[in-house]
Design an enzyme around this catalytic site. Structure first.
Site, PDB file in Angstrom:
ATOM      1  N   ASN A   9       0.880  -1.172   0.000  1.00  0.00           N
ATOM      2  CA  ASN A   9       0.000   0.000   0.000  1.00  0.00           C
ATOM      3  C   ASN A   9       0.913   1.216   0.000  1.00  0.00           C
ATOM      4  OD1 ASN A   9      -1.884   1.978   0.417  1.00  0.00           O
ATOM      5  ND2 ASN A   9      -2.228   1.486   2.580  1.00  0.00           N
ATOM      6  N   TRP A  10       1.064   1.806  -1.176  1.00  0.00           N
ATOM      7  CA  TRP A  10       2.033   2.903  -1.304  1.00  0.00           C
ATOM      8  C   TRP A  10       1.543   4.219  -0.699  1.00  0.00           C
ATOM      9  CZ3 TRP A  10       4.248   2.282  -6.977  1.00  0.00           C
ATOM     10  CH2 TRP A  10       5.201   1.252  -6.970  1.00  0.00           C
ATOM     11  N   LYS A  11       0.259   4.320  -0.405  1.00  0.00           N
ATOM     12  CA  LYS A  11      -0.289   5.569   0.157  1.00  0.00           C
ATOM     13  C   LYS A  11       0.037   6.742  -0.785  1.00  0.00           C
ATOM     14  CE  LYS A  11       0.080   3.378   4.588  1.00  0.00           C
ATOM     15  NZ  LYS A  11       0.012   3.495   6.028  1.00  0.00           N
ATOM     16  N   HIS A  93      -9.546   1.983   4.366  1.00  0.00           N
ATOM     17  CA  HIS A  93      -8.293   2.045   5.127  1.00  0.00           C
ATOM     18  C   HIS A  93      -8.492   3.011   6.303  1.00  0.00           C
ATOM     19  CE1 HIS A  93      -4.153   2.950   6.200  1.00  0.00           C
ATOM     20  NE2 HIS A  93      -3.846   1.792   5.640  1.00  0.00           N
ATOM     21  N   GLU A  95      -6.736   5.320   7.375  1.00  0.00           N
ATOM     22  CA  GLU A  95      -6.432   6.717   7.038  1.00  0.00           C
ATOM     23  C   GLU A  95      -7.608   7.369   6.301  1.00  0.00           C
ATOM     24  OE1 GLU A  95      -2.651   5.856   5.173  1.00  0.00           O
ATOM     25  OE2 GLU A  95      -1.930   5.211   7.132  1.00  0.00           O
ATOM     26  N   GLU A 165      -6.078  -4.470  10.219  1.00  0.00           N
ATOM     27  CA  GLU A 165      -4.951  -3.575  10.505  1.00  0.00           C
ATOM     28  C   GLU A 165      -5.187  -2.809  11.808  1.00  0.00           C
ATOM     29  OE1 GLU A 165      -2.723  -2.501   6.613  1.00  0.00           O
ATOM     30  OE2 GLU A 165      -4.369  -1.114   6.878  1.00  0.00           O
ATOM     31  N   GLY A 171       2.520   1.974  10.599  1.00  0.00           N
ATOM     32  CA  GLY A 171       3.580   2.971  10.467  1.00  0.00           C
ATOM     33  C   GLY A 171       4.280   3.307  11.775  1.00  0.00           C
ATOM     34  N   SER A 211       3.044  -2.513  10.148  1.00  0.00           N
ATOM     35  CA  SER A 211       4.478  -2.712  10.369  1.00  0.00           C
ATOM     36  C   SER A 211       4.980  -4.097   9.961  1.00  0.00           C
ATOM     37  CB  SER A 211       4.850  -2.392  11.823  1.00  0.00           C
ATOM     38  OG  SER A 211       4.576  -1.030  12.100  1.00  0.00           O
ATOM     39  N   GLY A 232       2.562  -1.234   4.128  1.00  0.00           N
ATOM     40  CA  GLY A 232       2.833   0.146   3.749  1.00  0.00           C
ATOM     41  C   GLY A 232       4.316   0.384   3.528  1.00  0.00           C
ATOM     42  N   GLY A 233       4.993   0.928   4.531  1.00  0.00           N
ATOM     43  CA  GLY A 233       6.383   1.369   4.428  1.00  0.00           C
ATOM     44  C   GLY A 233       7.319   0.379   3.745  1.00  0.00           C
TER      45      GLY A 233
HETATM   46  P1  PGA Z   1       2.708   0.002   7.484  1.00  0.00           P
HETATM   47  O1  PGA Z   1       1.274   0.373   6.836  1.00  0.00           O
HETATM   48  O2  PGA Z   1       3.098  -1.340   6.890  1.00  0.00           O
HETATM   49  O3  PGA Z   1       3.631   1.100   7.054  1.00  0.00           O
HETATM   50  O4  PGA Z   1       2.513  -0.093   8.953  1.00  0.00           O
HETATM   51  C1  PGA Z   1       0.281  -0.588   6.664  1.00  0.00           C
HETATM   52  C2  PGA Z   1      -0.944   0.002   6.030  1.00  0.00           C
HETATM   53  O5  PGA Z   1      -1.299   1.157   6.359  1.00  0.00           O
HETATM   54  O6  PGA Z   1      -1.600  -0.645   5.202  1.00  0.00           O
END
Ligand code: PGA
Length: 246
Positions: A9-11, A93, A95, A165, A171, A211, A232-233
């Site tokens: 998930n590149w956001k 998500h 966010e 999640e 993150g 994470s 994500g990251g």
């Molecule tokens: P993260 O993000 O792996 O950077 O914790 C996960 C996500 O928001 O899908």
């Protein structure tokens, strides 16, 4: 046997040219594996070019709107995604829920619109730190899923991917232990069984996200009710992405 599904998930990171370069490099090193869906969810502007160079990678959207067209400035419709061969969309998500005010009602409309279009929603759920510390994670996640899946048929339910999640693990570097992640993912599967049937629940793919890194993904995927990860990251760097899916 359920497949595995690992999706980056590149956001709001990368430009179109960086995305195309990444997909070219990573895709060629992947090879096809019929037991694994390896994907990347990216911002809408780069999806079209990414799909043109992806052979093994699944290109996913990070969001969409539920109406087919209309006066909805800034939104992306399902037909727009279908036209560029995108069939997976991350929905709800945390966010989107927390920063952009998406409600379970909106998320439910998006899930239903995607299923009606024969597309795959990756439906996110998960609790805040406050809820986790209060010990009410399962009640919270069950309520989210009941609301978000309201009106979804049993047949369509088998096509939904669920991403659990915990917000406190996104993150932050604080990964839920594989045991905690398994307990909640098992609770999610039991909840789907109670809403539908055990047979339906046994077919649904459930991801853990928060994470996930190349060095902890193996323990997470080793859990019986976890079929993949939303990352994500650690999905932003080619080497690290390959470390997740290989
Ligand atoms: P993260 O993000 O792996 O950077 O914790 C996960 C996500 O928001 O899908």
């Amino acid at each position: 046997m359920r497949k595995q599904i690992i999706v980056g998930n590149w956001k709001m990171f990368k430009t179109n040219s960086q995305a195309v370069e990444f997909v070219k490099n990573v895709d060629s090193q992947l090879g096809s594996n019929e037991n694994l869906i390896a994907g990347i969810a990216a911002p809408a502007v780069m999806l079209s070019d990414m799909t043109k160079v992806a052979k093994n990678l699944v290109v996913a959207a990070e969001n969409c709107y539920f109406e087919k067209e209309g006066a909805f400035t800034g939104e992306i419709s399902i037909p727009m995604l279908q036209d560029i061969n995108v069939s997976y969309v991350v929905i709800g998500h945390s966010e989107r829920r927390d920063i952009f005010g998406e409600t379970d009602e909106m998320i439910n409309a998006k899930v239903k619109a995607l299923l009606a279009a024969n597309m795959t929603p990756i439906l996110c759920c998960g609790e805040s730190l406050e809820i986790y510390e209060a010990g009410t994670t399962m009640d919270h996640v069950k309520k989210q899923l009941s609301d978000d899946l309201n009106g979804v048929s049993a047949e369509d339910m088998t096509k939904v991917v669920i991403a659990y999640e915990p917000i406190w693990a996104i993150g932050t570097g604080k990964v839920a232990t594989p045991e905690i992640a398994q307990e909640v993912c098992k609770g999610i599967r039991d909840h789907i069984a109670s809403l539908y049937s055990q047979d339906v629940a046994d077919q649904v793919l459930i991801q853990y996200g928060g994470s996930v890194k190349p060095d902890n993904i193996k323990d997470i995927l080793g859990q019986s009710d976890i079929d993949g990860a939303l990352v994500g990251g650690a999905s932003l760097v080619e080497e690290s992405y390959l470390g997740l899916v290989k």
